[in-house]
Structures are given as structure tokens and as C-alpha cells.
Design a protein around this motif. Structure first.
Motif, PDB file in Angstrom:
ATOM      1  N   ARG A 331       0.842  -1.192   0.000  1.00  0.00           N
ATOM      2  CA  ARG A 331       0.000   0.000   0.000  1.00  0.00           C
ATOM      3  C   ARG A 331       0.883   1.251   0.000  1.00  0.00           C
ATOM      4  N   HIS A 342       2.483  -3.280   3.924  1.00  0.00           N
ATOM      5  CA  HIS A 342       1.873  -3.065   5.233  1.00  0.00           C
ATOM      6  C   HIS A 342       1.904  -4.425   5.911  1.00  0.00           C
ATOM      7  N   ASP A 346      -4.603  -3.045  10.406  1.00  0.00           N
ATOM      8  CA  ASP A 346      -4.963  -1.922  11.283  1.00  0.00           C
ATOM      9  C   ASP A 346      -6.427  -2.017  11.687  1.00  0.00           C
ATOM     10  N   HIS A 423      -5.303   3.948  16.378  1.00  0.00           N
ATOM     11  CA  HIS A 423      -5.638   2.624  15.829  1.00  0.00           C
ATOM     12  C   HIS A 423      -4.675   1.603  16.404  1.00  0.00           C
ATOM     13  N   HIS A 425      -2.177  -1.344  15.297  1.00  0.00           N
ATOM     14  CA  HIS A 425      -1.481  -2.046  14.219  1.00  0.00           C
ATOM     15  C   HIS A 425      -1.106  -3.410  14.785  1.00  0.00           C
TER      16      HIS A 425
END
Ligand SMILES: [Zn+2]
Length: 508
Positions: A331, A342, A346, A423, A425
Motif C-alpha cells: 500500500r 503493510h 490496522d 488505531h 497495528h
């Protein structure tokens, strides 16, 4: 069941003679009780009430009600006090006490409720039981109860009698209280006027029933409305949640069945509303079924009919409520601005949302870790680890070397390190390399094997059949209506108390 006395007039006892005398009264009482029975039925269709444990059946009283025998809730030979008798009494006190026109000898049933700060003796005083009697009764009862106390709201069943010469000093022929469905305490008046006390223990045995429902609102509420206990529904939902995506797959009107094991006393009272044995949820494209099973030497759990444990080694999401905002893969990096892998998933969640250990393991790292911000890494096996980044803070006691359980809070959602907003991860490491967490966990389920397999298959077959043909709990018809003791609605008790209060005022 006592038969209606035959017209040939073989009145062997005073009892049946009394009955004959009061036949017209009983008839009137029966008609009134029938109307009240209708009210009770309407009342029951209320869903709030329907969610409660099975209520007693609404007995349709007949004019030829049983003779007023002394029934001490002995389930085998005789039916317990019927609601027809009770309702009948409710309408009578006015002419009984207020008019001071005592009938020859009258027996009646009374159900009273202990109020807060109440005692049995006080309650008996309120209904004008002579002091000597109520002292004896409460002493006898206390002997049985030992140190136990009756809770406010406890129901006391009384069989009363008024004597023609003492209309204002009713006798208690028997008093019974059943604080637990399997235990009843009974105090009975003997011929010489003294009282005897006995404890009655009812045998409890399991009974398998099913509850069928349709999802309308929350699954738990829908189940409770259909007659399942809330604990069983929670267990059902938890067992389903490893497999079912409730947000996407669950729709209104979907049907479910749960199979329950209830515990029931020999006279039909439910002592345990039902433990979940199996359940089935019919989704749009598939049906998910769970079966309770205990492998030899293992803990009880839920399995698919194919014998796979519903529990996965790793949680589907390491948070309670969360939305995936970025998946694993290549991404455009939101901060660095170039295309990169990535290496995790997330989950968006409000800051401070607890983050749960996805599986049992040991803390490998806990602390600030560059762009990851506050970071925790858990080692689950030699091969498998999980990592959690951008935490606002690390969970209490989470330090390298500490063991954690699955579901334990290891930190809280934040936006530390290289992050655009709050968020989590989440990374999954296999053999030291990051892999897609969402693709991993499905492979990791325990299965029933070896000696357990045959036993499980038999049990699964049995449960699947019973989910189609076990008695339905929702129809609420107990196996033996006669054996169910009456339970009066609080409203009826209030009314009766009001009647008694009026009667007392009138006679004072
Ligand atoms: Zn990320």
C-alpha cells in the motif's frame, strides 16, 4: 383427584358434606376464577413476562372444583392447591369477616409474601392468627430453617380455617414455604392444636428441551423471548462468534434453535433454567452448529458437528469492537508516501480501547519501539508471535518475561509512533516473518480425535436429532400440569392483602 360427590349422597365425611353445602358458592367462585384466569393469560402474553422462567399453567377452573381437602403439596397422590380455590377466597372475605356471619366451618388457602423487614410471625399477626399459634408456628419453622433466613418477597402458602365460634381468630392448618424448588418447609397443625414441622426434599433430574426462535433485535434478547435463559444465550453467541461475523452475516428474521438441559424437580419445578448443550443458527448462506463436548481429560467446549473446536488458538480480532481500516499487503504509506508492504492489519478504535492478547503466551517485548510507538510483542510458540503497536500505554504488569492468557489486556489503543490517528497495528509473526494475521488463525483449531471421536459422533448425532424433536420449552406445558403447585401473581397477593386489610378495618 377427588370426584364430585354422587347424588346418591354417600357423604362419608363431614368434608364432603361441607362441600355439598357450599356447592353454589363454589360454582360462583369457579365462574369468577375463570374470568380471572383469562386475565392472567392475557397478562402472560406480555414478552417481558414470557422471558421469565416458565410460569405455572393457567388452570381452567371448573365449577366442580376438588373438595377442599388438606393438601400439603404432596406431589404423588394429590394435586396441590388449585388457583381456583385461591381466587375464590379472594372474592369472599367481604361477607366472611366484615358481615360477621360466620359459616359453619371454612377452609381457605392464602398466599402471602414476606415484605422487607417482615417475619412470619408478624405476617401471621397481620391476618389475626392467635398469638399462641403464631409463636408455635414460627418456632417450628425456625427449627427447620436453622440459621437460614427467608428473603423478602418469599411466598408463604397457608391453609386456613375459621371456626364458627371464633370467626376473628383463624387457624393455620398448614404453612409451607419453598425457598428453593427442591426444598419445602411445612408446618402442620395436629388434632391437639400443637404444630409439627417437616422438611420435604424433591428429587431433581435433568430434562432436555429445545428453544426455537427468530432473530428480532439482539440475538440474546430474541433467545430470551423464546424461553432460553440469558446465560445459555451468551454461551451460544460466544461459541458462534469465533466463526460468525455478526455484523455482516446476521440478519433480522434468521432462525435459531438451542438445546438445553434443564433440572426439574419431581413435581415439575425448574431448578435450573437450562444449560446449553447445542445450538444452531441459520444464516443467509449457511447454518452454523455448535455442540458441547468434554474430551477425555480435557475441559468442556463447543465443537462443530465435524468435531472441530470452535475456539481458535487466536482471537479473530484482538479488541472487542473494531473495524479493519488497513489490511495486510502492499500500500501507499500514509506518512512516508511511498509504496511499501503493510506488514500487519490496522483496526480503528477510540483511544483507550483495551487491546487483548490474541493468544496465550509470554511477553517478548514491551515498551517504545521507534515508529511502532508503544509496542508489545507476545511469543506464543517457538514459531508464532504477535505484535501490537501505537498503544497509548502498555497494560498493567505487562513486562518482558511475563506470561499472559488469551484475552488478557496488554495495552490500550493510541496513536504513538508513526501513526495518523488512534488505531491498533497488529502483526502476526511466523518463523520470524510477518504474515497476514487474517489468513493465519483459521488453520489453528483443535479437533476431537482418537478415543473421543466415536463418543463425539454419537453425541453429535443425538443432539442434532433432539434439536428437531425435543420438547419445545416455549409452549410452556409442563409434562404434568396437575403436579405444578400454583404460583400467584404479586398482583393477586396485593389484592388479597387489601381485602384482608378492609376486613380487619371492618371488624375493628
Ligand atoms: Zn498498520
Amino acid at each position: 383427584m377427588t370426584d364430585f360427590p354422587s347424588p346418591s349422597g354417600r357423604s362419608k365425611s363431614a368434608k364432603s358434606l361441607a362441600f355439598a353445602l357450599f356447592r353454589p358458592v363454589l360454582f360462583a367462585v369457579g365462574v369468577i376464577a375463570f374470568a380471572l384466569g383469562g386475565l392472567v393469560l392475557t397478562h402472560r402474553s406480555n414478552p417481558e413476562i414470557a422471558a421469565l422462567p416458565p410460569p405455572p399453567p393457567a388452570l381452567a377452573p371448573q365449577p366442580t372444583a376438588p373438595a377442599p381437602a388438606i393438601v400439603l403439596a404432596d406431589p404423588e397422590p394429590a394435586p396441590p392447591l388449585s388457583s381456583a380455590d385461591f381466587k375464590g377466597f379472594e372474592m369472599k372475605p367481604a361477607d366472611q369477616a366484615v358481615e360477621a356471619e360466620p359459616p359453619a366451618s371454612d377452609r381457605y388457602e392464602l398466599t402471602l409474601r414476606l415484605e422487607r423487614g417482615d417475619t412470619v410471625e408478624k405476617m401471621l399477626a397481620d391476618i389475626d392468627v392467635p398469638e399462641a399459634d403464631r409463636k408455635q408456628i414460627s418456632e417450628k419453622l425456625q427449627e427447620l430453617l436453622k440459621k437460614k433466613k427467608l428473603a423478602p418477597g418469599e411466598t408463604i402458602e397457608l391453609l386456613m380455617q375459621t371456626m364458627p365460634d371464633q370467626p376473628d381468630a383463624p387457624r393455620v392448618l398448614s404453612l409451607s414455604v419453598r425457598p428453593q424448588p427442591e426444598r419445602e418447609y411445612i408446618v402442620t397443625r395436629k388434632d391437639d392444636g400443637s404444630y409439627d414441622a417437616e422438611e420435604k426434599i424433591y428429587k431433581v433430574s435433568p430434562r432436555i428441551v429445545r428453544v426455537e426462535g427468530e432473530r428480532n433485535g439482539s440475538l440474546q434478547q430474541s433467545g430470551m423471548r423464546a424461553g432460553a435463559p440469558s446465560a445459555a444465550m451468551i454461551e451460544f453467541i460466544r461459541a458462534m462468534s469465533f466463526d460468525v461475523d455478526f455484523q455482516r452475516e446476521l440478519k433480522e428474521g434468521q432462525k435459531f434453535t438451542v438445546l438445553l438441559e434443564q433440572l426439574v424437580t419431581s413435581d415439575g419445578r425448574v431448578t435450573h433454567p437450562g444449560r446449553l448443550l447445542a445450538g444452531e443458527l441459520r444464516l443467509l448462506k449457511r447454518t452454523v452448529t455448535v455442540i458441547r463436548f468434554r474430551p477425555q481429560g480435557g475441559a468442556e467446549g463447543f465443537y462443530s458437528p465435524q468435531g472441530e473446536s470452535v475456539v481458535r488458538s487466536f482471537l479473530r480480532t484482538p479488541m472487542d469492537a473494531s473495524k479493519i481500516t488497513s489490511r495486510f499487503g502492499m500500500r501507499e504509506h500514509p506518512i512516508l508516501g511511498f509504496s511499501a508492504l503493510h506488514a500487519g492489519v490496522d483496526f480503528a478504535a477510540p483511544p483507550g480501547t483495551p487491546i487483548l492478547a490474541a493468544g496465550a503466551g509470554k511477553v517478548a517485548m514491551a515498551g517504545p519501539n521507534g515508529g511502532y510507538g508503544n509496542y508489545v510483542k507476545l511469543q506464543h510458540t517457538n514459531d508464532v508471535a504477535t505484535a501490537y503497536a501505537h498503544m497509548s500505554r502498555i497494560g498493567p504488569g505487562i513486562k518482558p518475561g511475563i506470561a499472559v492468557r488469551q484475552g488478557q489486556v496488554i495495552g490500550f489503543v493510541g496513536s504513538t509512533g508513526m501513526s495518523t490517528g488512534p488505531h491498533l497495528h497488529y502483526e502476526f509473526h511466523r518463523g520470524g516473518k510477518q504474515v497476514n494475521p487474517l489468513a493465519q488463525k483459521f488453520a489453528m483449531r483443535a479437533a476431537v480425535g482418537g478415543k473421543d471421536a466415536t463418543r463425539f459422533q454419537a453425541l453429535a448425532r443425538q443432539y442434532l436429532t433432539q434439536m428437531k424433536n425435543a420438547p419445545v420449552v416455549a409452549d410452556r406445558s409442563p409434562p404434568n400440569r396437575r403436579s405444578l403447585p400454583p404460583r400467584k401473581s404479586p398482583r393477586a397477593t396485593e389484592r388479597i392483602n387489601a381485602c384482608l386489610a378492609r376486613a380487619r378495618v371492618g371488624s375493628a
